[in-house]
Design an enzyme around this catalytic site. Structure first.
Site, PDB file in Angstrom:
ATOM      1  N   GLU A 250       0.860  -1.192   0.000  1.00 51.31           N
ATOM      2  CA  GLU A 250       0.000   0.000   0.000  1.00 51.31           C
ATOM      3  C   GLU A 250       0.885   1.225   0.000  1.00 51.31           C
ATOM      4  O   GLU A 250       1.967   1.206   0.587  1.00 51.31           O
ATOM      5  CB  GLU A 250      -0.862   0.037   1.272  1.00 51.31           C
ATOM      6  CG  GLU A 250      -1.917  -1.028   1.343  1.00 51.31           C
ATOM      7  CD  GLU A 250      -2.720  -0.928   2.645  1.00 51.31           C
ATOM      8  OE1 GLU A 250      -2.496   0.015   3.434  1.00 51.31           O
ATOM      9  OE2 GLU A 250      -3.554  -1.802   2.858  1.00 51.31           O
ATOM     10  N   LYS A 252       2.329   4.536   1.387  1.00 52.30           N
ATOM     11  CA  LYS A 252       2.412   5.110   2.735  1.00 52.30           C
ATOM     12  C   LYS A 252       2.255   6.613   2.600  1.00 52.30           C
ATOM     13  O   LYS A 252       3.164   7.306   2.138  1.00 52.30           O
ATOM     14  CB  LYS A 252       3.740   4.769   3.403  1.00 52.30           C
ATOM     15  CG  LYS A 252       3.800   5.234   4.851  1.00 52.30           C
ATOM     16  CD  LYS A 252       5.097   4.794   5.514  1.00 52.30           C
ATOM     17  CE  LYS A 252       5.067   4.913   7.025  1.00 52.30           C
ATOM     18  NZ  LYS A 252       4.767   6.233   7.526  1.00 52.30           N
ATOM     19  N   ARG A 257      -2.742  10.071  11.059  1.00 51.35           N
ATOM     20  CA  ARG A 257      -3.555   8.878  11.209  1.00 51.35           C
ATOM     21  C   ARG A 257      -4.847   9.241  11.924  1.00 51.35           C
ATOM     22  O   ARG A 257      -4.816   9.976  12.909  1.00 51.35           O
ATOM     23  CB  ARG A 257      -2.778   7.846  12.027  1.00 51.35           C
ATOM     24  CG  ARG A 257      -3.426   6.474  12.060  1.00 51.35           C
ATOM     25  CD  ARG A 257      -2.465   5.495  12.712  1.00 51.35           C
ATOM     26  NE  ARG A 257      -2.964   4.140  12.624  1.00 51.35           N
ATOM     27  CZ  ARG A 257      -2.178   3.065  12.661  1.00 51.35           C
ATOM     28  NH1 ARG A 257      -0.879   3.197  12.773  1.00 51.35           N
ATOM     29  NH2 ARG A 257      -2.687   1.852  12.600  1.00 51.35           N
ATOM     30  N   ARG A 272      -3.445   9.347  16.409  1.00 55.36           N
ATOM     31  CA  ARG A 272      -2.564   8.202  16.654  1.00 55.36           C
ATOM     32  C   ARG A 272      -2.340   7.998  18.147  1.00 55.36           C
ATOM     33  O   ARG A 272      -2.248   6.881  18.626  1.00 55.36           O
ATOM     34  CB  ARG A 272      -1.230   8.441  15.954  1.00 55.36           C
ATOM     35  CG  ARG A 272      -0.237   7.325  16.098  1.00 55.36           C
ATOM     36  CD  ARG A 272       1.093   7.780  15.547  1.00 55.36           C
ATOM     37  NE  ARG A 272       2.065   6.714  15.581  1.00 55.36           N
ATOM     38  CZ  ARG A 272       2.721   6.349  16.671  1.00 55.36           C
ATOM     39  NH1 ARG A 272       2.484   6.931  17.816  1.00 55.36           N
ATOM     40  NH2 ARG A 272       3.620   5.380  16.604  1.00 55.36           N
ATOM     41  N   GLU A 302      -5.673   7.669   6.680  1.00 56.17           N
ATOM     42  CA  GLU A 302      -4.641   8.690   6.754  1.00 56.17           C
ATOM     43  C   GLU A 302      -5.258   9.951   6.157  1.00 56.17           C
ATOM     44  O   GLU A 302      -5.705   9.935   5.000  1.00 56.17           O
ATOM     45  CB  GLU A 302      -3.415   8.212   5.953  1.00 56.17           C
ATOM     46  CG  GLU A 302      -2.176   9.030   6.148  1.00 56.17           C
ATOM     47  CD  GLU A 302      -1.428   8.748   7.465  1.00 56.17           C
ATOM     48  OE1 GLU A 302      -1.859   7.913   8.281  1.00 56.17           O
ATOM     49  OE2 GLU A 302      -0.398   9.418   7.664  1.00 56.17           O
ATOM     50  N   PHE A 342      -7.503   2.808   5.088  1.00 53.97           N
ATOM     51  CA  PHE A 342      -6.677   1.612   4.885  1.00 53.97           C
ATOM     52  C   PHE A 342      -7.082   0.433   5.759  1.00 53.97           C
ATOM     53  O   PHE A 342      -6.569  -0.659   5.590  1.00 53.97           O
ATOM     54  CB  PHE A 342      -5.180   1.914   5.040  1.00 53.97           C
ATOM     55  CG  PHE A 342      -4.765   2.422   6.402  1.00 53.97           C
ATOM     56  CD1 PHE A 342      -4.509   1.560   7.450  1.00 53.97           C
ATOM     57  CD2 PHE A 342      -4.609   3.788   6.616  1.00 53.97           C
ATOM     58  CE1 PHE A 342      -4.107   2.033   8.685  1.00 53.97           C
ATOM     59  CE2 PHE A 342      -4.207   4.272   7.851  1.00 53.97           C
ATOM     60  CZ  PHE A 342      -3.960   3.398   8.896  1.00 53.97           C
ATOM     61  N   ARG A 417       3.655  -3.352  17.633  1.00 54.35           N
ATOM     62  CA  ARG A 417       4.538  -3.079  16.499  1.00 54.35           C
ATOM     63  C   ARG A 417       5.159  -4.414  16.111  1.00 54.35           C
ATOM     64  O   ARG A 417       5.947  -4.971  16.855  1.00 54.35           O
ATOM     65  CB  ARG A 417       5.635  -2.085  16.895  1.00 54.35           C
ATOM     66  CG  ARG A 417       6.419  -1.570  15.712  1.00 54.35           C
ATOM     67  CD  ARG A 417       7.564  -0.668  16.128  1.00 54.35           C
ATOM     68  NE  ARG A 417       7.146   0.617  16.653  1.00 54.35           N
ATOM     69  CZ  ARG A 417       6.776   1.656  15.909  1.00 54.35           C
ATOM     70  NH1 ARG A 417       6.758   1.550  14.597  1.00 54.35           N
ATOM     71  NH2 ARG A 417       6.425   2.787  16.469  1.00 54.35           N
ATOM     72  N   LYS A 423       7.296  -1.099   7.070  1.00 57.06           N
ATOM     73  CA  LYS A 423       7.288   0.175   6.340  1.00 57.06           C
ATOM     74  C   LYS A 423       8.614   0.386   5.638  1.00 57.06           C
ATOM     75  O   LYS A 423       9.676   0.180   6.216  1.00 57.06           O
ATOM     76  CB  LYS A 423       6.954   1.347   7.272  1.00 57.06           C
ATOM     77  CG  LYS A 423       7.816   1.455   8.477  1.00 57.06           C
ATOM     78  CD  LYS A 423       7.451   2.690   9.312  1.00 57.06           C
ATOM     79  CE  LYS A 423       8.176   2.649  10.637  1.00 57.06           C
ATOM     80  NZ  LYS A 423       7.935   3.756  11.514  1.00 57.06           N
TER      81      LYS A 423
HETATM   82  P1  ATP Z   1       6.175   6.886  11.149  1.00 54.59           P
HETATM   83  O1  ATP Z   1       7.170   7.788  11.780  1.00 54.59           O
HETATM   84  O2  ATP Z   1       6.755   6.056  10.078  1.00 54.59           O
HETATM   85  O3  ATP Z   1       4.895   7.554  10.738  1.00 54.59           O
HETATM   86  P2  ATP Z   1       4.799   5.775  13.372  1.00 54.59           P
HETATM   87  O4  ATP Z   1       5.540   5.377  14.592  1.00 54.59           O
HETATM   88  O5  ATP Z   1       3.908   6.941  13.429  1.00 54.59           O
HETATM   89  O6  ATP Z   1       5.874   5.878  12.251  1.00 54.59           O
HETATM   90  P3  ATP Z   1       4.386   3.353  12.093  1.00 54.59           P
HETATM   91  O7  ATP Z   1       3.517   2.211  12.397  1.00 54.59           O
HETATM   92  O8  ATP Z   1       5.804   3.106  12.312  1.00 54.59           O
HETATM   93  O9  ATP Z   1       3.902   4.576  12.911  1.00 54.59           O
HETATM   94  O10 ATP Z   1       4.111   3.805  10.611  1.00 54.59           O
HETATM   95  C1  ATP Z   1       2.809   3.742  10.178  1.00 54.59           C
HETATM   96  C2  ATP Z   1       2.191   5.097  10.073  1.00 54.59           C
HETATM   97  O11 ATP Z   1       2.096   5.439   8.705  1.00 54.59           O
HETATM   98  C3  ATP Z   1       0.782   5.024  10.570  1.00 54.59           C
HETATM   99  O12 ATP Z   1       0.717   5.470  11.895  1.00 54.59           O
HETATM  100  C4  ATP Z   1      -0.028   5.878   9.619  1.00 54.59           C
HETATM  101  O13 ATP Z   1      -0.178   7.172  10.183  1.00 54.59           O
HETATM  102  C5  ATP Z   1       0.835   6.023   8.396  1.00 54.59           C
HETATM  103  N1  ATP Z   1       0.312   5.361   7.187  1.00 54.59           N
HETATM  104  C6  ATP Z   1       0.340   5.905   5.947  1.00 54.59           C
HETATM  105  N2  ATP Z   1      -0.147   5.064   5.038  1.00 54.59           N
HETATM  106  C7  ATP Z   1      -0.498   3.942   5.672  1.00 54.59           C
HETATM  107  C8  ATP Z   1      -1.041   2.705   5.247  1.00 54.59           C
HETATM  108  N3  ATP Z   1      -1.293   2.439   3.974  1.00 54.59           N
HETATM  109  N4  ATP Z   1      -1.265   1.765   6.205  1.00 54.59           N
HETATM  110  C9  ATP Z   1      -0.989   2.005   7.498  1.00 54.59           C
HETATM  111  N5  ATP Z   1      -0.469   3.164   7.949  1.00 54.59           N
HETATM  112  C10 ATP Z   1      -0.220   4.126   7.054  1.00 54.59           C
END
Ligand code: ATP
Length: 585
Positions: A250, A252, A257, A272, A302, A342, A417, A423
């Site tokens: 998918e 990103k 979020r 989030r 998102e 998503f 996690r 990612k």
């Molecule tokens: P990051 O700093 O990479 O955003 P994070 O700690 O906020 O990290 P992670 O789980 O590591 O969270 O990365 C996923 C984040 O990416 C999600 O919290 C969401 O906000 C965002 N995101 C964007 N596109 C998607 C997707 N297709 N599926 C899930 N999450 C997505």
């Protein structure tokens, strides 16, 4: 229940730095708490009154507390201020000052936990005209009845400075031991917490109805679910190795979020970190009901800012224009968004978290009527590293950060996690290989064009074992004039008189901040450091880890709490990968 039972335990906790001891004290305390007040006690132990998502804030000024202390003790305000300026901790000042009062007055009423909690709760609800006077009355009435030690902890809760080093994990360990005799049973508690985000309620149910009831904990609309998170990955090759079969790729997206709860026309949106953000997005509230074909749902999306002329995605910072209390209507027109779904966690009364990824995606496609405002995040099912590169390229070209790669069989694991979601970001493919989210703990004043602003920031990681913020680097590049202004505005109200005890640093910053703001940083390398304290003694005795050539990416991560910042373990893991790569070269 007497408040002294809790404050004695807090006193012991303050005196220890060992996590095991801390857990033991907490277990003994929990065993003494009657079931009708356990929820309140659990919130107080964490220095709050209700779960985070309810947004109950105490918000009281130090000055007002000092006046209340003076009123209830008869000690002049000036003397209290002097003591405070010497020590920098108002709770401690209260203990010192009220010690002097106790010899001159008669023993007062015994103060209970219920009384403290209820009074604090009333204070949190006060606003508007006359509220300052009422707050003062409530505070001084509590101080009249409390012993010096009790006063110290009441004030620390009130001012948000109760730092016992108890992270949520420690509370869950202690609940497991207190109610089931075994720490290993924490998983049952964690599962309940993951779907309710409310540790007070979890404790209450386990205490009144037993562990079996906890296992039946159900998702409830309008109680946020802790989000599933992804592991980092550096290449498509690594993904293919990990998954060994077809997987979903998918885009990103680089936005905020949003966990959207809907029941008929009622909508609530959680961030989030599970705070309510509904008021920032009146356009979602207005439009989304018509676009979702399900009576009651919990969806994840998102939210991304977009250019209304070209339809292109805009970077995350553009969403900050929505963080306004007033003139939100104007922001809605000037800074339009799209909602990009998503995942679906609940629909038509049914928990969907145990469904496989593919089934959830299929359901999502049925539920959402897509238009320009609401869309599904683009997804393709692929299996080779070449395909990963191709989709990655496409995603970057459409203004995305990279890819989320998801195992087709994976269920939705709240609060975890894990490796079912990976990612892959563009910047993972160069230098350090990843961005880090770091806490701003201090600053140095700038020179030249930066005079009067913070020219350089001191940054920390989060050490979750000890619940502290060890420094990792200073950063002075990557700032624009605009971002320097913005950071100054956000940071200057967070300046503290003294360095917060949770900040671990040898540096002498010009100013110290409450460790609250998280920003994103890239760097070229992680190096061993005699100065910085991240991962101290973990790689080598007496040495920490630091970032080389750190640079601010422009992203202020307002949706993250400081406890969500990159941890020492994450930095150690990146350091080890870097070492391995160096050895291979
Ligand atoms: P990051 O700093 O990479 O955003 P994070 O700690 O906020 O990290 P992670 O789980 O590591 O969270 O990365 C996923 C984040 O990416 C999600 O919290 C969401 O906000 C965002 N995101 C964007 N596109 C998607 C997707 N297709 N599926 C899930 N999450 C997505």
């Amino acid at each position: 229940m007497k408040f002294s039972i809790i404050s004695d335990a807090f006193q012991q906790m303050e005196a220890t730095t060992k996590r095991l001891e801390l857990t033991d004290i907490l277990v003994k305390l929990i065993q003494e708490i009657p079931e009708d007040v356990i929820a309140k006690a659990i919130y107080l132990i964490q220095g709050k009154l209700r779960p985070n998502f309810e947004g109950v804030e105490l918000g009281i000024a130090e000055k007002l507390v000092m006046r209340a202390m003076s009123k209830s003790s008869g000690i002049p305000l000036k003397k209290i201020e002097d003591d405070y300026n010497k020590g920098g901790d108002l709770g401690q000042t209260a203990e010192n000052i009220l010690q002097q009062k106790i010899q001159t007055t008669f023993a007062s009423e015994v103060i209970t936990l219920e009384k403290v909690y209820d009074t604090l709760f009333k204070i949190s609800k006060l606003e508007g005209k006359g509220s300052q006077e009422m707050k003062m009355k409530y505070v001084s009435s509590m101080l009249n009845d409390a012993t010096p030690q009790e006063s110290k902890f009441i004030l620390k809760i009130l001012l948000g400075t109760l730092r016992l080093g108890i992270a949520e994990n420690t509370v869950m360990d202690a609940l497991a031991i207190a109610f089931t005799g075994k720490k290993e049973n924490r998983e049952i508690i964690e599962n309940a917490y993951n779907v309710s985000s409310d540790l007070g309620k979890v404790a209450e149910v386990i205490s009144t109805r037993g562990v079996e009831e906890i296992e039946k904990f159900q998702i409830k609309l309008f109680s946020p679910i802790r989000p599933m998170l992804a592991d980092r990955i550096k290449s498509g090759e690594e993904t293919v190795e990990k998954f060994q079969e077809k997987f979903a790729a998918e885009y990103k997206l680089d936005g905020e979020r949003a966990q959207i709860h809907k029941q008929k026309d009622k909508i609530e949106i959680f961030s989030r970190s599970l705070e309510i953000i509904t008021s920032y997005y009146p356009d979602i509230v207005e439009k989304i009901s018509k676009l979702i074909i399900s009576e009651d749902v919990i969806l994840e999306a998102e939210v991304v800012a977009m250019n209304s002329n070209s339809g292109d995605f805009l970077p995350f910072q553009e969403l900050m224009h929505r963080r306004r209390k007033y003139e939100i209507e104007e922001a809605v027109t000037k800074y339009p968004i799209t909602v990009n779904f998503f995942d679906v966690l609940f629909s038509e009364g049914k928990n969907c978290m145990d469904m496989r990824y593919e089934e959830r995606r299929e359901l999502l496609e049925k539920i959402i009527k897509q238009d320009d405002f609401a869309r599904l995040i683009p997804m393709s099912i692929i299996e080779s590293k070449e395909q990963v590169l191709e989709v990655l390229e496409n995603s970057i070209n459409s203004g995305c950060e990279g890819l989320m790669l998801k195992h087709l069989d994976s269920t939705y694991r709240a609060g975890i996690r894990g490796s079912n979601w990976l990612k892959l970001k563009r910047e993972y493919q160069n230098e350090l290989g990843d961005s880090l989210d770091l806490v701003v703990v201090g600053a140095f004043f700038g020179k030249g064009r930066r005079t009067g602003k913070y020219g350089t920031l001191l940054l920390s990681t989060y050490n979750d074992e000890e619940d502290v913020f060890p420094s990792i680097c200073k950063v002075g590049t990557g700032f624009t004039d605009e971002s320097l202004d913005q950071l100054y505005q956000i940071l200057s109200p967070k300046v503290t008189l003294k360095k917060n005890p949770r900040i671990v640093s040898e540096m002498e910053a010009d100013v110290w901040f409450e460790p609250e703001l998280v920003i994103e940083i890239v760097a070229s390398e992680i190096t061993q450091s005699p100065i910085h304290k991240t991962a101290l003694d973990k790689i080598k005795e007496g040495t920490g880890l630091a970032l080389r050539f750190p640079k601010f990416t422009g992203k202020i991560r307002t949706e993250k709490n400081s406890e969500d910042a990159s941890t020492d373990e994450e930095v150690i893991a990146l350091y080890k990968v870097q070492k391995k790569t160096e050895n291979q070269e």
